[in-house]
Design a protein around this motif. Structure first.
Motif, mmCIF file in Angstrom:
data_model
loop_
_atom_site.group_PDB
_atom_site.id
_atom_site.type_symbol
_atom_site.label_atom_id
_atom_site.label_comp_id
_atom_site.label_asym_id
_atom_site.label_seq_id
_atom_site.Cartn_x
_atom_site.Cartn_y
_atom_site.Cartn_z
ATOM 1 N N HIS A 1 -9.317 -2.750 -0.657
ATOM 2 C CA HIS A 1 -8.194 -1.834 -0.870
ATOM 3 C C HIS A 1 -7.418 -1.572 0.421
ATOM 4 O O HIS A 1 -6.186 -1.540 0.427
ATOM 5 N N LYS A 2 -8.150 -1.388 1.515
ATOM 6 C CA LYS A 2 -7.473 -1.139 2.787
ATOM 7 C C LYS A 2 -6.720 -2.386 3.253
ATOM 8 O O LYS A 2 -5.606 -2.279 3.781
ATOM 9 N N THR A 61 -3.516 -2.582 1.386
ATOM 10 C CA THR A 61 -2.574 -1.573 1.886
ATOM 11 C C THR A 61 -1.941 -2.000 3.201
ATOM 12 O O THR A 61 -0.720 -1.895 3.387
ATOM 13 N N ASN A 69 0.515 -4.880 2.777
ATOM 14 C CA ASN A 69 1.790 -4.342 2.293
ATOM 15 C C ASN A 69 2.556 -3.661 3.421
ATOM 16 O O ASN A 69 3.772 -3.791 3.537
ATOM 17 N N GLN A 124 -3.533 -0.611 10.867
ATOM 18 C CA GLN A 124 -2.275 -1.307 10.596
ATOM 19 C C GLN A 124 -1.858 -2.185 11.767
ATOM 20 O O GLN A 124 -1.349 -3.299 11.587
ATOM 21 N N SER A 175 2.241 1.484 11.822
ATOM 22 C CA SER A 175 2.358 1.441 10.368
ATOM 23 C C SER A 175 3.687 1.984 9.923
ATOM 24 O O SER A 175 4.273 1.506 8.959
ATOM 25 N N SER A 218 7.326 -1.087 1.764
ATOM 26 C CA SER A 218 6.872 -0.009 0.905
ATOM 27 C C SER A 218 8.028 0.822 0.361
ATOM 28 O O SER A 218 8.002 1.245 -0.791
ATOM 29 N N ALA A 256 0.149 5.313 -2.784
ATOM 30 C CA ALA A 256 0.789 4.286 -1.966
ATOM 31 C C ALA A 256 1.221 4.810 -0.606
ATOM 32 O O ALA A 256 1.214 4.080 0.382
ATOM 33 N N LEU A 273 -4.346 1.068 -6.139
ATOM 34 C CA LEU A 273 -4.318 -0.077 -5.240
ATOM 35 C C LEU A 273 -4.706 -1.357 -5.961
ATOM 36 O O LEU A 273 -4.145 -2.420 -5.703
ATOM 37 N N GLU A 331 -1.763 -2.656 -7.839
ATOM 38 C CA GLU A 331 -0.591 -3.020 -7.022
ATOM 39 C C GLU A 331 0.685 -2.716 -7.783
ATOM 40 O O GLU A 331 1.532 -3.557 -8.073
#
Length: 316
Positions: free
Chosen positions: A26-27, A30, A33, A124, A160, A168, A209, A307, A310
């Motif tokens: 999941h991370k 993220t 993205n 990030q 990030s 995003s 998100a 997540l 998506e």
């Protein structure tokens, strides 16, 4: 064997994630993205499955490997197989280890010297640097040097928020596109609680998100999205057949203010001060309104589901 397309745009580059850990997956999604990689994320548990995908699809150029729980002999076998795969010439490889895996680090540096080697926790900045599609940044040398190169939480926030507008915010706009018609429908007919619920579901997607972004207008947008979502949840039971004027006013004004903040950020402008003031006023009104179904916090399972789905990518 698939060949990478010439001039492949960043938003079309696919990513492969190899891990058996749900949180890692999941991370990684993220942060990919956040680095503006909007295309498909292929998540597998075994290296061979990942290599099969790599060979079959030339658009797969990001390769994220969680080696934190991999046995030494299995890591050797996996990286040997990776190195032999001719499809990896243009691939950006990120490998994550724990600080105690000194033997594994030596294996990585020997078998895949081009790898971007990082320690957990994920950040990030690691993805921004490793997947910049300029010169690869391979962390070599002493263990302390690798540790020092791992970004701090402060640098993570900074990087990030630099990368986020490229993806995003654009995807958030696409994600909320259909809510305009839904809002107009409820404005004309307060009995359209079905539309109210759909609006809440869309804004709920922003809460998870934007959970990792802490600067600029993100916190305000996240709080405004919570207002919309909580009001919509108030009308989740069939006996609530008509949304009250007070609730409707708070929901619609929160949605519009979020749109305005989103537009400023998407266009790389400072958020207009009047929008921030409006958001603060709405948050105060929300805090004083007692007949809204509130959640104390969003559960991890709910964020995981967001997540996993998506939502932004699939709604654009």
């Amino acid at each position: 064997m698939a060949v990478a397309r010439i001039g492949l745009r960043r938003e079309h580059i696919k990513s492969i994630i190899v891990t058996q850990d749900r949180e890692f997956k999941h991370k990684a999604i993220t942060f990919l993205n956040g680095s503006a990689f909007a295309a498909e994320k292929i998540c597998v548990q075994q290296m061979q499955n990942a290599l099969d995908s790599l060979v079959a699809d030339g658009d797969c150029l990001n390769f994220i490997y969680d080696a934190t729980a991999v046995k030494t002999e299995d890591l050797t076998q996996s990286l040997t197989a990776f190195a032999r795969t001719k499809a990896t010439a243009e691939v950006r490889l990120m490998i994550f280890l724990t600080e105690s895996q000194t033997a594994e680090k030596a294996i990585v540096q020997k078998l895949t010297p081009q790898a971007n080697l990082w320690h957990l926790p994920m950040a990030q900045a690691q993805f921004n640097k490793s997947l910049s599609y300029s010169k690869n940044i391979a962390l070599k040398g002493k263990e302390s040097e690798a540790k020092a190169a791992t970004p701090t939480p402060a640098s993570q926030d900074k990087d990030s928020n630099k990368a986020a507008p490229s993806l995003s915010l654009v995807e958030a706009s696409a994600h909320l596109k259909e809510t305009v018609d839904l809002l107009n429908a409820v404005a004309k007919d307060k009995k359209r609680v079905d539309a109210v619920r759909l609006i809440g579901q869309k804004f709920n997607g922003l809460i998870g998100a934007f959970a990792f972004f802490t600067q600029g207008g993100y916190p305000k947008m996240r709080e405004l999205a919570k207002i919309v979502d909580d009001i919509a949840r108030t009308y989740s039971e069939d006996q609530n057949l008509v949304i009250t004027d007070k609730h409707w006013e708070l929901l619609s004004e929160s949605a519009k203010t979020l749109y305005f903040i989103l537009k400023d950020m998407r266009e790389n402008r400072p958020v207009t001060a009047s929008y921030i003031a409006k958001a603060d006023a709405l948050l105060s009104e929300y805090a004083e309104t007692s007949d809204i179904s509130r959640r104390q916090s969003q559960s991890q399972d709910e964020i995981d589901q967001l997540l996993d789905a998506e939502l932004f990518r699939k709604s654009s």
